[in-house]
Design an enzyme around this catalytic site. Sequence first.
Site, short mmCIF file in Angstrom:
data_model
loop_
_atom_site.label_atom_id
_atom_site.label_comp_id
_atom_site.label_asym_id
_atom_site.label_seq_id
_atom_site.Cartn_x
_atom_site.Cartn_y
_atom_site.Cartn_z
N HIS A 100 -24.36 8.91 -29.96
CA HIS A 100 -23.53 7.76 -29.57
C HIS A 100 -24.50 6.59 -29.50
O HIS A 100 -25.67 6.77 -29.12
CB HIS A 100 -22.95 7.89 -28.16
CG HIS A 100 -22.04 9.06 -27.93
ND1 HIS A 100 -22.50 10.30 -27.61
CD2 HIS A 100 -20.70 9.15 -27.92
CE1 HIS A 100 -21.48 11.12 -27.43
NE2 HIS A 100 -20.37 10.45 -27.61
N ASP B 295 -26.46 6.52 -26.32
CA ASP B 295 -27.43 7.59 -26.07
C ASP B 295 -28.82 7.13 -26.49
O ASP B 295 -29.81 7.44 -25.84
CB ASP B 295 -27.18 8.85 -26.92
CG ASP B 295 -25.80 9.41 -26.80
OD1 ASP B 295 -25.20 9.24 -25.74
OD2 ASP B 295 -25.34 10.02 -27.78
N GLU C 164 -11.91 13.62 -33.33
CA GLU C 164 -12.22 14.85 -32.59
C GLU C 164 -11.17 15.10 -31.51
O GLU C 164 -11.10 14.38 -30.52
CB GLU C 164 -13.62 14.69 -31.96
CG GLU C 164 -14.08 15.92 -31.22
CD GLU C 164 -15.49 15.76 -30.67
OE1 GLU C 164 -16.36 15.17 -31.36
OE2 GLU C 164 -15.72 16.20 -29.54
N GLU D 9 -13.85 20.90 -32.01
CA GLU D 9 -14.81 21.41 -31.01
C GLU D 9 -14.23 22.63 -30.30
O GLU D 9 -13.10 22.60 -29.79
CB GLU D 9 -15.13 20.30 -30.00
CG GLU D 9 -16.05 20.78 -28.89
CD GLU D 9 -16.71 19.65 -28.12
OE1 GLU D 9 -16.93 18.56 -28.70
OE2 GLU D 9 -17.01 19.84 -26.93
N HIS E 107 -12.93 22.23 -26.73
CA HIS E 107 -11.72 21.41 -26.70
C HIS E 107 -10.51 22.22 -27.14
O HIS E 107 -9.41 22.06 -26.62
CB HIS E 107 -11.88 20.19 -27.62
CG HIS E 107 -12.94 19.24 -27.18
ND1 HIS E 107 -13.24 18.09 -27.88
CD2 HIS E 107 -13.79 19.25 -26.12
CE1 HIS E 107 -14.23 17.45 -27.26
NE2 HIS E 107 -14.57 18.14 -26.19
N ASP F 166 -17.86 20.73 -33.74
CA ASP F 166 -18.74 20.63 -32.58
C ASP F 166 -18.82 22.03 -32.00
O ASP F 166 -17.85 22.54 -31.42
CB ASP F 166 -18.21 19.62 -31.56
CG ASP F 166 -18.74 18.22 -31.84
OD1 ASP F 166 -19.30 18.01 -32.93
OD2 ASP F 166 -18.59 17.34 -30.96
N ASP G 22 -14.56 21.53 -19.46
CA ASP G 22 -15.37 21.44 -20.67
C ASP G 22 -16.83 21.77 -20.32
O ASP G 22 -17.63 20.87 -20.07
CB ASP G 22 -15.25 19.99 -21.18
CG ASP G 22 -15.64 19.85 -22.64
OD1 ASP G 22 -15.82 20.87 -23.30
OD2 ASP G 22 -15.74 18.70 -23.10
N ASP H 98 -19.12 23.09 -22.16
CA ASP H 98 -20.06 22.79 -23.26
C ASP H 98 -21.27 23.72 -23.29
O ASP H 98 -22.42 23.26 -23.32
CB ASP H 98 -20.56 21.33 -23.14
CG ASP H 98 -19.55 20.33 -23.65
OD1 ASP H 98 -18.60 20.71 -24.35
OD2 ASP H 98 -19.71 19.12 -23.34
N ASP I 281 -22.62 20.47 -29.83
CA ASP I 281 -22.22 19.61 -28.70
C ASP I 281 -22.24 20.50 -27.45
O ASP I 281 -21.20 20.88 -26.92
CB ASP I 281 -20.84 19.00 -28.96
CG ASP I 281 -20.52 17.92 -27.95
OD1 ASP I 281 -21.33 17.72 -27.02
OD2 ASP I 281 -19.46 17.28 -28.07
#
Length: 437
Positions: free
Chosen positions: A101, A104, A232, A268, A271, A296, A307, A309, A339
Amino acid sequence: MKIAFPNVKNISYEGVRSKNPLAFKHYNADEIVAGKTMREHLRFAVVYWHTFRGMGSDPFGPGTMQRPWDDGSNSVSNAQNRARVAFEFIEKLGAPFYCWHDRDVAPEGKTLAESNKNFDAVAKILKEEQKRTGIKLLWGTANLFSNPRFVHGAGTSCNADVFAFAAAQIKKAMEVTHELGGAGYTFWGGREGYMTLLNTDMKRELEHLAKLLHLAVEYKKQIGFKGQFYIEPKPKEPTKHQYDSDAAACLNFLREYDLLPHFKLNIETNHATLAGHSMQHELEVAGAANALGSIDANTGDELLGWDTDQFPTNIYLTTYTMLTILKYGGLTTGGVNFDAKVRRESFEPVDLFHAHIGGMDAFARGLKIAAAIRKDGRLAEFVKSRYASWDSGIGAKIESGKTSLKELETYILKKGEAAANTSGRQEFLENLINEFI
Ligand code: XUL
Ligand code: CO
């Protein structure tokens, strides 16, 4: 620059018998599987946000990560140094891609102009490092959800100025992606959704979101950016309901607003499960619409409803994921983008290596198993023969649109009853998959 990971050499493939935690047991980048190298099939990407910015904070406490190279400041020089560390990590890991991003990689300034200047200063280092290492940008994106200005969303904000700010940020993020030769650009609807319908004009918000994406498509053409656009899906978090809730909802939105030719989906895993679907379901929905773009790669926790991750280590998950990806022709512009974040308890720098090595090995196994299942052919043959009644006779007539309700009535009246059904053989098929795991 000082070396950030002095005790880690380039990660190499040592095969299944290796006990070295800093070696691949299954990912052998140059090994050919189903006609392509593993590197080409999997197109692994490291994410900037979790891996280089995630500090492990949670709602109950601050970050725990030991990141000795990071001075903790919001300065451009710290961001530039971090960029070099990121490339040391990705290079040692041997991943061919990375993703970011805008916020980031570089600190947000007091004004958009200042933020853009900071972004350029770090992008310069990213470009140098890409050139030095050959690592490429899989996709870039704009963070349109962290800054408090995006409290009501970005493209779907009730505040038109916020829409304008988001548009300006997308413009810049797309320019930098283009400058760095990015293979794609992703739109994840950070806060594009609602917390309550009581204050929400949903129709208007969706129209605005479509406007924003059309403006991006237009600008992409203008600057000659050839990368793939992705959407996404995610059903909830941070909002109660995200408009891009799942693959089917995204496809419907894209079709309704004439955007489908310009987008593919970035699916993802966590998700998908938050939406109450399996990863494979989401990939099938995208693939069937010719919109399977990228993934992802992560996983949720079966017992936690948010989430999380986590890095993917489940071989069934990676096998089913790769089966569907191979079925739809593989990842072309997309990749397997981790991700995923190390747990708050895994706070040492070396944990970042363990996490990525595990994910890459799990996907390498999934790829090899899926390729073997496809080569064996029994699974595909079973599915094909299950639909054999559509290949000729009345089935073929229906499929080609050469019949009517009247004709179908006559057909059944004459037969009296439909042909007998055959077993779905689910357990037989599950056993077949286990032959290969
Ligand atoms: C959030 C998420 C994002 C996108 C990029 O859940 O997945 O990090 O991948 O904005
Ligand atoms: Co994501």
